[in-house]
Motif scaffolding. Sequence first.
Motif, PDB file in Angstrom:
ATOM      1  N   TYR A   1      42.846 -19.715 -11.104  1.00 46.31           N
ATOM      2  CA  TYR A   1      41.500 -19.629 -11.673  1.00 46.31           C
ATOM      3  C   TYR A   1      40.440 -20.102 -10.683  1.00 46.31           C
ATOM      4  O   TYR A   1      39.365 -19.515 -10.590  1.00 46.31           O
ATOM      5  N   ARG A   2      40.776 -21.162  -9.940  1.00 50.77           N
ATOM      6  CA  ARG A   2      39.820 -21.684  -8.962  1.00 50.77           C
ATOM      7  C   ARG A   2      39.473 -20.655  -7.889  1.00 50.77           C
ATOM      8  O   ARG A   2      38.397 -20.693  -7.314  1.00 50.77           O
ATOM      9  N   HIS A   3      40.397 -19.727  -7.621  1.00 45.49           N
ATOM     10  CA  HIS A   3      40.184 -18.737  -6.567  1.00 45.49           C
ATOM     11  C   HIS A   3      40.101 -17.315  -7.128  1.00 45.49           C
ATOM     12  O   HIS A   3      40.263 -16.350  -6.386  1.00 45.49           O
ATOM     13  N   TRP A   4      39.882 -17.191  -8.427  1.00 44.57           N
ATOM     14  CA  TRP A   4      39.889 -15.883  -9.094  1.00 44.57           C
ATOM     15  C   TRP A   4      38.850 -14.938  -8.500  1.00 44.57           C
ATOM     16  O   TRP A   4      39.094 -13.742  -8.383  1.00 44.57           O
ATOM     17  N   GLY A   5      37.711 -15.465  -8.102  1.00 44.26           N
ATOM     18  CA  GLY A   5      36.645 -14.633  -7.544  1.00 44.26           C
ATOM     19  C   GLY A   5      37.026 -13.968  -6.237  1.00 44.26           C
ATOM     20  O   GLY A   5      36.452 -12.951  -5.860  1.00 44.26           O
ATOM     21  N   ARG A   6      38.000 -14.519  -5.529  1.00 46.24           N
ATOM     22  CA  ARG A   6      38.441 -13.946  -4.257  1.00 46.24           C
ATOM     23  C   ARG A   6      39.361 -12.738  -4.437  1.00 46.24           C
ATOM     24  O   ARG A   6      39.586 -11.981  -3.503  1.00 46.24           O
ATOM     25  N   LEU A   7      39.927 -12.598  -5.634  1.00 44.27           N
ATOM     26  CA  LEU A   7      40.850 -11.487  -5.877  1.00 44.27           C
ATOM     27  C   LEU A   7      40.078 -10.183  -6.004  1.00 44.27           C
ATOM     28  O   LEU A   7      39.003 -10.137  -6.611  1.00 44.27           O
ATOM     29  N   ASP A   8      40.651  -9.141  -5.459  1.00 43.89           N
ATOM     30  CA  ASP A   8      40.059  -7.810  -5.567  1.00 43.89           C
ATOM     31  C   ASP A   8      40.171  -7.347  -7.019  1.00 43.89           C
ATOM     32  O   ASP A   8      41.228  -7.465  -7.637  1.00 43.89           O
ATOM     33  N   ALA A   9      39.112  -6.831  -7.576  1.00 49.52           N
ATOM     34  CA  ALA A   9      39.085  -6.423  -8.980  1.00 49.52           C
ATOM     35  C   ALA A   9      40.078  -5.305  -9.278  1.00 49.52           C
ATOM     36  O   ALA A   9      40.514  -5.154 -10.418  1.00 49.52           O
ATOM     37  N   ASP A  10      40.460  -4.526  -8.269  1.00 52.17           N
ATOM     38  CA  ASP A  10      41.369  -3.399  -8.481  1.00 52.17           C
ATOM     39  C   ASP A  10      42.837  -3.787  -8.400  1.00 52.17           C
ATOM     40  O   ASP A  10      43.709  -2.981  -8.715  1.00 52.17           O
ATOM     41  N   THR A  11      43.152  -4.988  -7.952  1.00 53.36           N
ATOM     42  CA  THR A  11      44.550  -5.380  -7.791  1.00 53.36           C
ATOM     43  C   THR A  11      45.026  -6.199  -8.986  1.00 53.36           C
ATOM     44  O   THR A  11      44.244  -6.850  -9.679  1.00 53.36           O
ATOM     45  N   ASP A  12      46.316  -6.149  -9.194  1.00 54.70           N
ATOM     46  CA  ASP A  12      46.960  -6.897 -10.268  1.00 54.70           C
ATOM     47  C   ASP A  12      47.087  -8.360  -9.841  1.00 54.70           C
ATOM     48  O   ASP A  12      47.681  -8.657  -8.802  1.00 54.70           O
ATOM     49  N   PRO A  13      46.568  -9.304 -10.627  1.00 56.19           N
ATOM     50  CA  PRO A  13      46.636 -10.715 -10.237  1.00 56.19           C
ATOM     51  C   PRO A  13      48.009 -11.357 -10.482  1.00 56.19           C
ATOM     52  O   PRO A  13      48.263 -12.457 -10.003  1.00 56.19           O
ATOM     53  N   GLU A  14      48.894 -10.674 -11.199  1.00 51.96           N
ATOM     54  CA  GLU A  14      50.185 -11.288 -11.540  1.00 51.96           C
ATOM     55  C   GLU A  14      51.014 -11.677 -10.314  1.00 51.96           C
ATOM     56  O   GLU A  14      51.563 -12.782 -10.279  1.00 51.96           O
ATOM     57  N   PRO A  15      51.156 -10.824  -9.296  1.00 54.41           N
ATOM     58  CA  PRO A  15      51.914 -11.265  -8.119  1.00 54.41           C
ATOM     59  C   PRO A  15      51.321 -12.506  -7.462  1.00 54.41           C
ATOM     60  O   PRO A  15      52.056 -13.368  -6.979  1.00 54.41           O
ATOM     61  N   TYR A  16      50.005 -12.613  -7.466  1.00 57.33           N
ATOM     62  CA  TYR A  16      49.329 -13.777  -6.892  1.00 57.33           C
ATOM     63  C   TYR A  16      49.692 -15.041  -7.679  1.00 57.33           C
ATOM     64  O   TYR A  16      50.072 -16.061  -7.106  1.00 57.33           O
ATOM     65  N   VAL A  17      49.617 -14.968  -9.001  1.00 55.42           N
ATOM     66  CA  VAL A  17      49.953 -16.111  -9.843  1.00 55.42           C
ATOM     67  C   VAL A  17      51.438 -16.433  -9.728  1.00 55.42           C
ATOM     68  O   VAL A  17      51.835 -17.602  -9.663  1.00 55.42           O
ATOM     69  N   ARG A  18      52.283 -15.397  -9.686  1.00 52.77           N
ATOM     70  CA  ARG A  18      53.727 -15.614  -9.568  1.00 52.77           C
ATOM     71  C   ARG A  18      54.060 -16.329  -8.262  1.00 52.77           C
ATOM     72  O   ARG A  18      54.897 -17.229  -8.226  1.00 52.77           O
ATOM     73  N   ARG A  19      53.386 -15.943  -7.189  1.00 54.86           N
ATOM     74  CA  ARG A  19      53.647 -16.596  -5.902  1.00 54.86           C
ATOM     75  C   ARG A  19      53.217 -18.061  -5.939  1.00 54.86           C
ATOM     76  O   ARG A  19      53.913 -18.935  -5.422  1.00 54.86           O
ATOM     77  N   ILE A  20      52.076 -18.343  -6.546  1.00 60.00           N
ATOM     78  CA  ILE A  20      51.645 -19.736  -6.697  1.00 60.00           C
ATOM     79  C   ILE A  20      52.700 -20.510  -7.482  1.00 60.00           C
ATOM     80  O   ILE A  20      53.065 -21.627  -7.114  1.00 60.00           O
ATOM     81  N   LEU A  21      53.202 -19.911  -8.548  1.00 67.46           N
ATOM     82  CA  LEU A  21      54.211 -20.549  -9.398  1.00 67.46           C
ATOM     83  C   LEU A  21      55.488 -20.854  -8.610  1.00 67.46           C
ATOM     84  O   LEU A  21      56.012 -21.974  -8.657  1.00 67.46           O
ATOM     85  N   VAL A  22      55.972 -19.871  -7.869  1.00 67.98           N
ATOM     86  CA  VAL A  22      57.183 -20.073  -7.065  1.00 67.98           C
ATOM     87  C   VAL A  22      56.957 -21.171  -6.033  1.00 67.98           C
ATOM     88  O   VAL A  22      57.806 -22.059  -5.860  1.00 67.98           O
ATOM     89  N   ASN A  23      55.820 -21.148  -5.356  1.00 70.62           N
ATOM     90  CA  ASN A  23      55.533 -22.181  -4.354  1.00 70.62           C
ATOM     91  C   ASN A  23      55.466 -23.571  -4.983  1.00 70.62           C
ATOM     92  O   ASN A  23      55.940 -24.547  -4.390  1.00 70.62           O
ATOM     93  N   LEU A  24      54.885 -23.684  -6.169  1.00 72.79           N
ATOM     94  CA  LEU A  24      54.823 -24.976  -6.857  1.00 72.79           C
ATOM     95  C   LEU A  24      56.215 -25.505  -7.193  1.00 72.79           C
ATOM     96  O   LEU A  24      56.510 -26.691  -7.003  1.00 72.79           O
TER      97      LEU A  24
END
Length: 160
Positions: free
Chosen positions: A37-60
């Motif tokens: 959420y803190r970096h949501w504005g950096r995501l491209d509006a046309d791309t699916d945010p799920e892989p981004y969130v999943r990667r954050i989750l795996v890294n955590l």
Amino acid sequence: MEFVTDRGNALLRTASLLCGAHQDAEDMLQTALEKAYRHWGRLDADTDPEPYVRRILVNLVISRSRRWKVLREIQMARLPDTPAASSDHAVELRGTLMNELRKLGPRQRAVLVLRFWEDLSEAETARALGCSVGTVKSQASRGLARLRERLGSHLAPLGS
């Protein structure tokens, strides 16, 4: 947030498989969603945010396991008796599989969860984990071999 409403349950299932405990999974997912959420504005509006969130989750989850690298071992005078296969063997096997999955290292567990639970391709898994396709293949191979080795006696009733 619409994304959390739509994909929250799927991400929580993934987090549960990665963490092993539902309470830990909820905490990890909440932290991952907060970071996203803190970096949501950096995501491209046309791309699916799920892989981004999943990667954050795996890294955590991987970072947490590095910090909590404590091996727990229970000493017993004699091994417990092994029960015969019951009619509920598939349910018992699922529980056993989940326990053995938790015993794998965080990278192997992440690869197996993303490849076989999330049904991602090797390339998608590599992208999600920030590693090469060869690393995904070797981690999956080693993780599956370890699971087969540990589950050998539990899998025998399925073949008969």
